[in-house]
Design an enzyme around this catalytic site. Structure first.
Site, PDB file in Angstrom:
ATOM      1  CB  SER A  22      32.265  24.983   5.256  1.00  0.00           C
ATOM      2  OG  SER A  22      31.700  24.988   6.551  1.00  0.00           O
ATOM      3  CE1 TYR A  30      32.742  19.602   5.716  1.00  0.00           C
ATOM      4  CE2 TYR A  30      32.489  21.473   7.198  1.00  0.00           C
ATOM      5  CZ  TYR A  30      32.174  20.826   6.018  1.00  0.00           C
ATOM      6  OH  TYR A  30      31.305  21.424   5.128  1.00  0.00           O
TER       7      TYR A  30
END
Ligand SMILES: NC(=O)c1ccc[n+]([C@@H]2O[C@H](COP(=O)([O-])OP(=O)(O)OC[C@H]3O[C@@H](n4cnc5c(N)ncnc54)[C@H](OP(=O)(O)O)[C@@H]3O)[C@@H](O)[C@H]2O)c1
Length: 250
Positions: A156, A169
Site C-alpha cells: 500500500s 494498517y
C-alpha cells in the site's frame, strides 16, 4: 517499478501452475483468483467466508477453467500449526506450489494512535503481518519444489512513509514490505523462489469504500485493470525479478 511497457500475457501462461490466493472471496483477491484460473492455473482459494469462496469456485467452474479448491481459514485465529497443516494438505494434493498471492488484509481503525484500541492493533497485525509471515514460512518448501516459485505480497502507499491516522494498517504494510525485502535477499540463489511487493493503489473495493466513504467509487479503477501486473509477477515472464516494489497505478 511498474509493469513492462506493452506487456501482454499469453493465453495459458499459467497452465500447470498451482496458485494459492488469500482473501480470494472478495475484492482484488477474487479478481486475481478468477484471472489466474482463466490463464490456466489451478487456484486454491483461501479466505474466511466460505460462501464467498464457493461463489468464486462456481464461477471458475462455470467458465470452464481448471479445477479450483477451497481452503477456508480465518487468519485472525490461525496459529503456526494451522499453516503447517495447510502445507501438508497442499503437498498431498499437489506436491508443489508455483505461486502465492498474499492479499487478505483489514483496515483497522482510522484514528490517532492515542485513541487506537490495542485489540484492533493486534488484530490488524495478526491478519496483515503475522499471518503472511507464518504462511510464507510454512509454504516456502512447497514453493521451492516448484523449481520456479513466485510470491506476491500486497502493499500500500502507506507502506512507504508513515501517514497520520492510518495506524496499524500502515505499520503492518511497512513491515510486510520489509519482510518481502528480507526474504528476497535470503532466498536469492538459495531457493528458486522470487518474491515481490505489489501496491495496487486506490482500487474499487469494499476496503477502499471503507477508507474513503465520501469518494465516488467510479473515480478509482476496478481490480480488473490491475490484472496484467498480477499475471506478469505470477507467470514465467517475471523470472529473475525479486525483491522489487511494483505499483499497479502510475
Ligand atoms: N482497495 C484498495 O484501494 C487498496 C489499496 C492499496 C492496497 N490494497 C490492498 O489490497 C489487498 C486487497 O484489498 P481489497 O481492497 O480487495 O480488500 P477487501 O475487498 O476488503 O477484501 C479483503 C479480503 O481479505 C479477506 N480477509 C479479511 N480478513 C480476513 C481474515 N481474518 N481471514 C481470512 N481472510 C480475510 C476478506 O474476506 P471476507 O470477504 O470474507 O471478509 C476479503 O476476501 C489488501 O492487502 C489491501 O491492503 C487495497
Amino acid at each position: 517499478m511498474k509493469l513492462p511497457d506493452n506487456y501482454t500475457p499469453t493465453a495459458n501462461c499459467l497452465a500447470g501452475k498451482v496458485i494459492v490466493v488469500t482473501g480470494a472471496g472478495a475484492g482484488i483477491g477474487r479478481e486475481a483468483a478468477l484471472t489466474y484460473a482463466r490463464y490456466g492455473a489451478n487456484v486454491v482459494l483461501l479466505g474466511r467466508t466460505t460462501a464467498k469462496l464457493e461463489q468464486v469456485y462456481d464461477q471458475i467452474e462455470a467458465e470452464g477453467s481448471p479445477n479450483a479448491a477451497i481452503y477456508p481459514i480465518n487468519f485472525e485465529g490461525a496459529v503456526e500449526k494451522d499453516y503447517l497443516d495447510m502445507a501438508v494438505r497442499l503437498e498431498e494434493e499437489y506436491g508443489k506450489i508455483d505461486g502465492l498471492l498474499i492479499n487478505a488484509a483489514i483496515l483497522g481503525q482510522h484514528t490517532p494512535i492515542n485513541n487506537y484500541a490495542v485489540d484492533t492493533w493486534n488484530q490488524v497485525m495478526q491478519i496483515n503481518l503475522n499471518s503472511p509471515f507464518m504462511m510464507i514460512k510454512a509454504l516456502a518448501p512447497l514453493l521451492a519444489a516448484s523449481g520456479n516459485g513466485s510470491v506476491i505480497t500486497t502493499s500500500s502507499s502507506v507502506a512507504n512513509a508513515g501517514r497520520a491516522f492510518w495506524g496499524a494498517y500502515a505499520v503492518s504494510k511497512a513491515a510486510l514490505k520489509n519482510l518481502t525485502e528480507i526474504l528476497a535477499q535470503e532466498w536469492d540463489e538459495v531457493i528458486p523462489v522470487r518474491i515481490n511487493s505489489l501496491n495496487p493503489g486506490g482500487t474499487r473495493t469494499t476496503m477502499r469504500a471503507q477508507a474513503y466513504p465520501a469518494e465516488n467509487p467510479a473515480d478509482v479503477p476496478p481490480p480488473s485493470e490491475h490484472m496484467p501486473l498480477y499475471l506478469y509477477l505470477m507467470s514465467d515472464d517475471s523470472l529473475g525479478v525479486s525483491g522489487q516494489y511494483f505499483n499497479a497505478r502510475q
